[in-house]
Design a protein around this motif. Sequence first.
Motif, mmCIF file in Angstrom:
data_model
loop_
_atom_site.group_PDB
_atom_site.id
_atom_site.type_symbol
_atom_site.label_atom_id
_atom_site.label_comp_id
_atom_site.label_asym_id
_atom_site.label_seq_id
_atom_site.Cartn_x
_atom_site.Cartn_y
_atom_site.Cartn_z
ATOM 1 N N GLN A 142 0.777 -1.029 0.086
ATOM 2 C CA GLN A 142 0.158 -0.049 0.059
ATOM 3 C C GLN A 142 1.050 1.137 0.040
ATOM 4 O OE1 GLN A 142 -3.616 -0.138 -0.268
ATOM 5 N NE2 GLN A 142 -2.796 -2.046 -0.962
ATOM 6 N N MET A 143 1.889 1.193 -0.622
ATOM 7 C CA MET A 143 3.033 2.282 -0.691
ATOM 8 C C MET A 143 3.258 2.602 -2.088
ATOM 9 S SD MET A 143 5.776 1.740 2.310
ATOM 10 C CE MET A 143 4.986 1.386 4.123
ATOM 11 N N ARG A 177 -7.215 12.831 5.348
ATOM 12 C CA ARG A 177 -7.270 12.495 6.821
ATOM 13 C C ARG A 177 -7.312 13.827 7.449
ATOM 14 N NH1 ARG A 177 -7.860 8.844 4.039
ATOM 15 N NH2 ARG A 177 -7.552 6.788 4.346
ATOM 16 N N TRP A 228 -4.689 11.453 -0.325
ATOM 17 C CA TRP A 228 -5.009 10.673 0.888
ATOM 18 C C TRP A 228 -4.614 11.364 2.362
ATOM 19 C CZ3 TRP A 228 -2.834 8.373 5.163
ATOM 20 C CH2 TRP A 228 -3.362 7.232 5.829
ATOM 21 N N ILE A 229 -3.491 11.918 2.075
ATOM 22 C CA ILE A 229 -3.075 12.604 3.601
ATOM 23 C C ILE A 229 -3.941 13.859 3.917
ATOM 24 C CG2 ILE A 229 -1.226 13.849 4.543
ATOM 25 C CD1 ILE A 229 0.610 11.999 3.012
ATOM 26 N N ASN A 282 5.588 8.446 -4.489
ATOM 27 C CA ASN A 282 5.119 8.969 -3.002
ATOM 28 C C ASN A 282 6.237 9.051 -2.074
ATOM 29 O OD1 ASN A 282 2.426 9.383 -4.069
ATOM 30 N ND2 ASN A 282 1.645 7.500 -3.333
ATOM 31 N N THR A 309 9.650 -0.193 1.700
ATOM 32 C CA THR A 309 9.420 1.133 0.694
ATOM 33 C C THR A 309 9.783 0.734 -0.698
ATOM 34 O OG1 THR A 309 11.671 1.970 1.551
ATOM 35 C CG2 THR A 309 9.534 2.785 2.535
ATOM 36 N N ARG A 317 1.956 7.207 0.820
ATOM 37 C CA ARG A 317 0.524 7.617 0.548
ATOM 38 C C ARG A 317 0.607 8.732 -0.507
ATOM 39 N NH1 ARG A 317 -3.285 3.753 1.561
ATOM 40 N NH2 ARG A 317 -2.800 2.542 3.636
ATOM 41 N N ASP A 318 -0.391 8.898 -0.942
ATOM 42 C CA ASP A 318 -0.358 10.245 -2.049
ATOM 43 C C ASP A 318 -0.825 11.462 -0.966
ATOM 44 O OD1 ASP A 318 -3.524 10.157 -2.227
ATOM 45 O OD2 ASP A 318 -3.247 8.579 -3.644
ATOM 46 N N GLU A 372 1.599 5.263 8.920
ATOM 47 C CA GLU A 372 0.483 5.251 7.932
ATOM 48 C C GLU A 372 0.708 5.877 6.644
ATOM 49 O OE1 GLU A 372 -3.199 5.518 9.295
ATOM 50 O OE2 GLU A 372 -3.195 4.193 11.091
ATOM 51 N N VAL A 373 1.303 7.147 6.749
ATOM 52 C CA VAL A 373 1.568 8.119 5.720
ATOM 53 C C VAL A 373 2.716 7.878 4.860
ATOM 54 C CG1 VAL A 373 0.720 10.043 7.481
ATOM 55 C CG2 VAL A 373 3.180 9.856 6.978
ATOM 56 N N SER A 386 6.914 10.898 2.645
ATOM 57 C CA SER A 386 5.623 10.801 1.974
ATOM 58 C C SER A 386 5.565 12.212 1.024
ATOM 59 C CB SER A 386 4.479 10.949 2.845
ATOM 60 O OG SER A 386 4.585 12.223 4.106
#
Length: 520
Positions: A59-60, A307, A303-304, A242, A114, A299-300, A295-296, A338
């Motif tokens: 998920q990265m 949040r 998404w951040i 990302n 990563t 991520r794109d 969690e970040v 990120s």
Amino acid sequence: MTGENLVPHAGQLLERAHFAAAAFSDYDQASVARIVEAVAEAGHRNAERFAAAAVAETQMGVVDHKIVKNRACSRGIVDFYRDQDYVSPRIDSARKIVEIPRPAGVVLALTPTTNPVSTVYFKVILAMMTRNAVVVAPHPRAKQCSADAARVLAEAAATAGAPDGIIQVIDEPSIPLVEALMADERTDVIVATGGTGVVRAAYSSGNPALGVGPGNVPVLVDATADVEAAARRIVDSKAFDNSVLCTNESVLIVEEAVAARLRSALTRHGAHILDEDAALRLREFMFPGGALNTEVVGRDASWIAERIGLRVTPKTRVLIAPFTDVIGEEVLTHEKLSPVLGMTTVADARRGIRAARAVVRIAGAGHSAAIHSEDPATITDFAAQVPVLRVAVNVGNSTGSSGLDTNLAPSMTIGTGFVGRSSIGENLQPDNLINWTRIAYNSDAGVPMANFAGLSPWRSPAGPVPAYPRASNDTAAAPAPAVRTVSRAPARRNGDPGIEALRAELRALVAEELAQLIKR
């Protein structure tokens, strides 16, 4: 696998790798080149498949960008080193020295979550170039895509004539198993890419280790810079996969004279500059309690933004959070992994260099920095005063300091040198996985040096490459692959001295292995 079986399993992996490394160390350059090409082509052919698999599992990152890295770390690596020979003796007649390369032996390659597949490709191909066996220990969060990629490369190597077991991978990585591998005397060198804890464990293992420190890249834009180009490059670099490459920019330092123009250009190229309230919410979400919220990672930007309750356009690729003081208590001065960039403004280039020094003192010593400038004096002062070992100029640092868009050695492992508590200060490259035995003649001009031209102690394997010997009751291990050939010699009949010698050697190897197992 239960805890009590971990150490024996580590021993089996390393024993098989040790056997393969011993056989591989006698291969000549032509045979090695054939294996390297086959492995690189297999990696390149599967670049898209494994890029998608890596993003799905971790998920990265961004699939298209991981494809770029997978291609760069397969065929791209081979093309970069195509004219280099890490197998044949090197002759320096002027100094009267002959250098004979010695492979490290068994390389334990720790790979991260990563950049999982590209790092597997990179370390495996470097090991093949230098005639080493490699055992890949992937991060648990990327174990499936890493293991699948390693097996594809292993099959390609075996088909091209590499010894059985030259590339192996841990399917179920665990801390006890990796610790056992790192501490085992049959591990000749550990190449550690990952967090600080992993690298420190590698250095504490008692075996030689090549590890790297964390990045936290400052980037300075001075008054002489091409502002439009700088903005485009910085946004592209932060958005690349990302920001999971440790070489991505972390803190943007801009000279006041061009700050307003740079902000406008950054926005045009896909950045969203946060106001004070949004920047505060970002800090709270990304650094709860002062530590990075993992969690970040990868991520794109959208998404951040979601949040923290921030609405951005679909074209937003990077979030930029302004701040004032470059101090450790300001979480925006720390590594983020990120597409989030801290930004601060300085009165002049001299103060910008001081700010960059402060960023690196907080974290990232020895790693890398970037500058956008047309003033060679400022660039020189920046490189001399900021304690890093690579400075990328007028290029996005994600692909600049990693060697993908500069002429630095392309690498997924960035050495931070003594200042960063690393054993290497360069981008990891094949030379780091070999030693050289030096034949040194008397320097007296009256003592002649013999002619070594065309001589090599290595040979192209003739006939079958022996499979790794296994005990007859070894049901836990996978069956040995079919015998592969590199270049076939004329068939010999039973009783031929060559066949008998080979059989005797194999019997001795099996006996030695059994003796070692009994000792353990």
